[in-house]
Write a protein that holds these residues in place. Sequence first.
Motif, PDB file in Angstrom:
ATOM      1  N   PHE A  54       0.816  -1.215   0.000  1.00 46.23           N
ATOM      2  CA  PHE A  54       0.000   0.000   0.000  1.00 46.23           C
ATOM      3  C   PHE A  54       0.850   1.266   0.000  1.00 46.23           C
ATOM      4  CE2 PHE A  54      -3.996  -2.008   2.146  1.00 46.23           C
ATOM      5  CZ  PHE A  54      -4.137  -2.822   1.042  1.00 46.23           C
ATOM      6  N   ASP A  55       2.117   1.133   0.469  1.00 46.21           N
ATOM      7  CA  ASP A  55       2.930   2.346   0.532  1.00 46.21           C
ATOM      8  C   ASP A  55       3.334   2.854  -0.853  1.00 46.21           C
ATOM      9  OD1 ASP A  55       4.717   0.372  -0.035  1.00 46.21           O
ATOM     10  OD2 ASP A  55       6.222   0.970   1.435  1.00 46.21           O
ATOM     11  N   MET A  56       3.042   2.085  -1.910  1.00 45.39           N
ATOM     12  CA  MET A  56       3.328   2.631  -3.237  1.00 45.39           C
ATOM     13  C   MET A  56       2.127   3.369  -3.831  1.00 45.39           C
ATOM     14  SD  MET A  56       3.694  -0.741  -5.626  1.00 45.39           S
ATOM     15  CE  MET A  56       4.645  -1.900  -4.674  1.00 45.39           C
ATOM     16  N   LEU A  57       1.082   3.525  -3.004  1.00 48.19           N
ATOM     17  CA  LEU A  57      -0.086   4.291  -3.470  1.00 48.19           C
ATOM     18  C   LEU A  57      -0.316   5.515  -2.581  1.00 48.19           C
ATOM     19  CD1 LEU A  57      -2.710   1.469  -4.161  1.00 48.19           C
ATOM     20  CD2 LEU A  57      -1.510   2.838  -5.866  1.00 48.19           C
ATOM     21  N   GLN A  58      -0.781   6.564  -3.195  1.00 43.21           N
ATOM     22  CA  GLN A  58      -1.192   7.757  -2.447  1.00 43.21           C
ATOM     23  C   GLN A  58      -2.495   8.242  -3.055  1.00 43.21           C
ATOM     24  OE1 GLN A  58       1.785  10.661  -3.250  1.00 43.21           O
ATOM     25  NE2 GLN A  58       3.337   9.587  -2.051  1.00 43.21           N
ATOM     26  N   HIS A  59      -3.194   9.071  -2.311  1.00 49.05           N
ATOM     27  CA  HIS A  59      -4.332   9.720  -2.950  1.00 49.05           C
ATOM     28  C   HIS A  59      -3.817  10.657  -4.036  1.00 49.05           C
ATOM     29  CE1 HIS A  59      -6.903   8.929   0.797  1.00 49.05           C
ATOM     30  NE2 HIS A  59      -7.156   8.047  -0.145  1.00 49.05           N
ATOM     31  N   ALA A  60      -4.639  10.845  -5.064  1.00 56.62           N
ATOM     32  CA  ALA A  60      -4.163  11.663  -6.188  1.00 56.62           C
ATOM     33  C   ALA A  60      -5.078  12.838  -6.480  1.00 56.62           C
ATOM     34  CB  ALA A  60      -4.045  10.785  -7.430  1.00 56.62           C
ATOM     35  N   TYR A  61      -5.929  13.200  -5.511  1.00 62.15           N
ATOM     36  CA  TYR A  61      -6.765  14.386  -5.736  1.00 62.15           C
ATOM     37  C   TYR A  61      -5.846  15.588  -5.920  1.00 62.15           C
ATOM     38  CZ  TYR A  61     -10.303  11.275  -3.920  1.00 62.15           C
ATOM     39  OH  TYR A  61     -11.125  10.200  -3.735  1.00 62.15           O
ATOM     40  N   ALA A  62      -4.759  15.577  -5.115  1.00 62.27           N
ATOM     41  CA  ALA A  62      -3.734  16.610  -5.262  1.00 62.27           C
ATOM     42  C   ALA A  62      -2.409  15.885  -5.451  1.00 62.27           C
ATOM     43  CB  ALA A  62      -3.680  17.469  -4.010  1.00 62.27           C
ATOM     44  N   MET A  63      -1.494  16.502  -6.199  1.00 59.97           N
ATOM     45  CA  MET A  63      -0.159  15.907  -6.309  1.00 59.97           C
ATOM     46  C   MET A  63       0.886  17.001  -6.471  1.00 59.97           C
ATOM     47  SD  MET A  63       0.287  14.275 -10.053  1.00 59.97           S
ATOM     48  CE  MET A  63      -1.257  13.530 -10.402  1.00 59.97           C
ATOM     49  N   THR A  64       2.139  16.630  -6.309  1.00 58.93           N
ATOM     50  CA  THR A  64       3.177  17.657  -6.430  1.00 58.93           C
ATOM     51  C   THR A  64       3.372  17.993  -7.909  1.00 58.93           C
ATOM     52  OG1 THR A  64       4.949  16.042  -6.631  1.00 58.93           O
ATOM     53  CG2 THR A  64       4.458  16.828  -4.410  1.00 58.93           C
ATOM     54  N   ILE A  65       3.880  19.198  -8.122  1.00 60.57           N
ATOM     55  CA  ILE A  65       4.115  19.639  -9.508  1.00 60.57           C
ATOM     56  C   ILE A  65       5.150  18.720 -10.157  1.00 60.57           C
ATOM     57  CG2 ILE A  65       4.951  21.571 -10.913  1.00 60.57           C
ATOM     58  CD1 ILE A  65       3.815  23.420  -8.678  1.00 60.57           C
ATOM     59  N   HIS A  66       6.123  18.303  -9.369  1.00 58.14           N
ATOM     60  CA  HIS A  66       7.132  17.399  -9.898  1.00 58.14           C
ATOM     61  C   HIS A  66       6.512  16.134 -10.487  1.00 58.14           C
ATOM     62  CE1 HIS A  66      11.106  18.989  -8.487  1.00 58.14           C
ATOM     63  NE2 HIS A  66      11.377  18.401  -9.630  1.00 58.14           N
ATOM     64  N   LYS A  67       5.545  15.579  -9.741  1.00 62.76           N
ATOM     65  CA  LYS A  67       4.917  14.342 -10.195  1.00 62.76           C
ATOM     66  C   LYS A  67       4.061  14.547 -11.437  1.00 62.76           C
ATOM     67  CE  LYS A  67       5.229  10.588  -7.288  1.00 62.76           C
ATOM     68  NZ  LYS A  67       6.663  10.499  -7.404  1.00 62.76           N
ATOM     69  N   SER A  68       3.647  15.801 -11.673  1.00 60.22           N
ATOM     70  CA  SER A  68       2.728  16.052 -12.784  1.00 60.22           C
ATOM     71  C   SER A  68       3.460  16.219 -14.119  1.00 60.22           C
ATOM     72  CB  SER A  68       1.925  17.326 -12.517  1.00 60.22           C
ATOM     73  OG  SER A  68       2.755  18.469 -12.687  1.00 60.22           O
ATOM     74  N   GLN A  69       4.784  16.251 -14.065  1.00 63.19           N
ATOM     75  CA  GLN A  69       5.561  16.449 -15.291  1.00 63.19           C
ATOM     76  C   GLN A  69       5.130  15.478 -16.383  1.00 63.19           C
ATOM     77  OE1 GLN A  69       9.530  16.245 -13.309  1.00 63.19           O
ATOM     78  NE2 GLN A  69      10.108  17.139 -15.235  1.00 63.19           N
ATOM     79  N   GLY A  70       5.033  15.987 -17.591  1.00 65.88           N
ATOM     80  CA  GLY A  70       4.721  15.105 -18.726  1.00 65.88           C
ATOM     81  C   GLY A  70       3.247  14.781 -18.847  1.00 65.88           C
ATOM     82  N   SER A  71       2.425  15.207 -17.882  1.00 61.80           N
ATOM     83  CA  SER A  71       0.987  14.932 -17.956  1.00 61.80           C
ATOM     84  C   SER A  71       0.252  16.228 -18.242  1.00 61.80           C
ATOM     85  CB  SER A  71       0.480  14.407 -16.612  1.00 61.80           C
ATOM     86  OG  SER A  71       1.174  13.259 -16.251  1.00 61.80           O
ATOM     87  N   GLU A  72      -0.957  16.083 -18.755  1.00 64.03           N
ATOM     88  CA  GLU A  72      -1.828  17.248 -18.899  1.00 64.03           C
ATOM     89  C   GLU A  72      -3.160  16.898 -18.280  1.00 64.03           C
ATOM     90  OE1 GLU A  72      -2.271  18.511 -22.902  1.00 64.03           O
ATOM     91  OE2 GLU A  72      -0.489  19.781 -22.816  1.00 64.03           O
ATOM     92  N   TYR A  73      -3.850  17.915 -17.773  1.00 70.37           N
ATOM     93  CA  TYR A  73      -5.160  17.697 -17.164  1.00 70.37           C
ATOM     94  C   TYR A  73      -6.089  18.759 -17.722  1.00 70.37           C
ATOM     95  CZ  TYR A  73      -1.704  15.704 -14.091  1.00 70.37           C
ATOM     96  OH  TYR A  73      -0.614  15.027 -13.620  1.00 70.37           O
ATOM     97  N   PRO A  74      -7.365  18.438 -17.903  1.00 73.73           N
ATOM     98  CA  PRO A  74      -8.274  19.475 -18.419  1.00 73.73           C
ATOM     99  C   PRO A  74      -8.232  20.731 -17.545  1.00 73.73           C
ATOM    100  CG  PRO A  74      -9.326  17.329 -18.498  1.00 73.73           C
ATOM    101  CD  PRO A  74      -8.022  17.129 -17.782  1.00 73.73           C
TER     102      PRO A  74
END
Length: 669
Positions: A586-606
Amino acid sequence: MQHSQYGKQFEACSLEFLPPSTQEGMEKFLASGLLRGVGPSTAKKLMAAFGERVFQVMEHSPQDLQSIPGIGPAKGEKIAQSYKEHQHVQRLMVFLQSYGIGLALGLKLYRTYGEEAIRILQHQPYRLATDVSGIGFRTADKIAKTLGIPHDSPERIRAGIAYLLQQALDDGHVCMPFDSLFAKVRTELQVPHLHADEAFSLMQQIKELAVERDATGRLSVYLRPYLAMEEYVAQWFFDKIQGPGQGFAGAECIQHDQSVESLLSSEQMQAVTEAFSTPVLILTGGPGTGKTTTIRAILQVALQLGWQTVLAAPTGRAAKRLTETTGAPAKTIHRLLEYGQVEGAGGQFARHANHPLDGDLFIIDEVSMLDLQMFYYLLRALPPHGRLLLVGDQNQLPSVGPGQILKDLLDSKTVPSVTLTTVFRQAQASLIVENAYRVLHGQMIRKGGREDNCFFLPVHDLDQMEQLLLELVRTRLPAFLQLDDPYDSYEHIQVLAPMRKGRFGVERFNHLLQEAINPFAHGKREIRAQGITFRIGDKVLQTKNEYEKDVFNGDIGRIVDVDAEDGRMTVLFPDQRTVEYEQHEFDMLQHAYAMTIHKSQGSEYPIVILPMVMEHAILLQRQMFYTALTRARRLAVIVGQEAAVKRAIATSKIAHRYTNLAERLRREC
Ligand SMILES: Nc1ncnc2c1ncn2[C@@H]1O[C@H](COP(=O)(O)OP(=O)(O)OP(=O)(O)O)[C@@H](O)[C@H]1O
């Protein structure tokens, strides 16, 4: 001993956990979820069948467990195994409690060393620092100290040096200059009397390290594999650039293709031409400069030439976006290189120099996210005749892993590159794009109005800010998206924050947003682990590459099943794949309602919501803000203190990363 005031006192010389001895205590223990496969209802059945003998049965005659309906051979075995593990772990925990190591790390130690754990702890404590992720040198050092290992023992300093270099890698450095590393050894390891030549000779004794002297006499210290990778990359470019020319393949084709030519600017045309005339090319440019359009044109020409093209990107989300924008199938680099598909050697790439990929032109997008290791594996797998087109935006945050590939390649000025500079009309009309460039040029953003796709909502009062953010996610943005149920909005709305901690950090937001969007309800199953409640319906983020499960760092899914009894949950990922996680995963999962900007690299969201507060001061930085803004496709909403926005825009310093790739390329190419 006899105390003068309090009388008789005892000194504990050993401590042992005894299993509960009353029926009630036993059932409580069994129902607590500590044993895999046993929850409250199985606990009841076990007690009814075996009473006080239950632990003996688990230990000595586990086959008897199968007499209980619902427990077959596999489950019986699992329960017995889990009980055995539990006993070992408990003994280990008694040993570890004086070192401040909690249950989660204790379990990791047990999984790494099994029944040998205590012996290794006692005799080679520094092994922990390298063998067990999550237990660092500091903890190993604490244990070593109580065992009487001297502070300046070579064993300690060697482990400490490896630790400092590992820390440098975690900060994105590929190596460390000897002087900086030596200074850290003296201060952070607290051995102020150590001489440089002693440190140097200790470093040379560590087989995992390599010390390299460049032409100017400057020394760099590497963890050995990283030096080998850097050298390989430089050599690869040298061979490509200096090697026999591969000729100009598609001039006529491009010039006669009106549909391509009429669409492109002269910069874009240059990129298309060069992609077919040089063995390797870098294509860079900011948002809206037409990188994707250029890739599409290149694909079209390649098709006419009968070239086989291969598209890939560093993350699943980036690959998916590349597929959507170009219409051509793209994979993650891991999948492309067929990770884990080597018989009998799990965790290897099946594609490498002896079994290279098929293809003529390899197009890799979001190259700013590529770290040295991934790049090395990619280059190693390209066929000798394969051409490489690297596409990216050099102003995005650098990779999470060590290195700054795109920046180094460009800085070396040895690799052919085309930079697209014109922002096209459609993109110009977008305030997201305009504000992204404003941030890049150090200008304050425009606040935006009703008609714009980006707006800034300044707030003075932080309580009010919290309310506003929740209101945006709960009602205002779902209304904007014309969604009836805010729950559905979770796929569309992404909160991005610079930091994990603090009032406006990712962790707290995840908690607040879970309560707002997916609150507790009777019958909605949930399970608690590491202080987080995971509930059916939650949006979760995979936080590390897990090849066996075929899920990767940055993948986002939704929890579709929770089995608290068995300590499992099931997550559905966007490609309709379901993946099961056991309690210890379970420690490899987190909630994703919010995430760090670093983690968002390469992704786009509406829709991207960006809280900006002075509390994040150390991370309020231009490149970070730029990366966050450019993640939004339809709408970017910045909420926060004007001073924080100004500070981010004014702070242009980019953290320096130690790497010698640019220098090596200059020297060799
Ligand atoms: N030569 C051109 N003439 C006119 N419009 C163009 C040209 N090239 C691209 N565009 C338009 O500019 C917009 C941005 O182009 P594109 O998506 O290719 O850029 P990008 O660099 O990939 O952007 P991003 O990084 O934001 O995804 C698109 O609407 C595209 O149609």
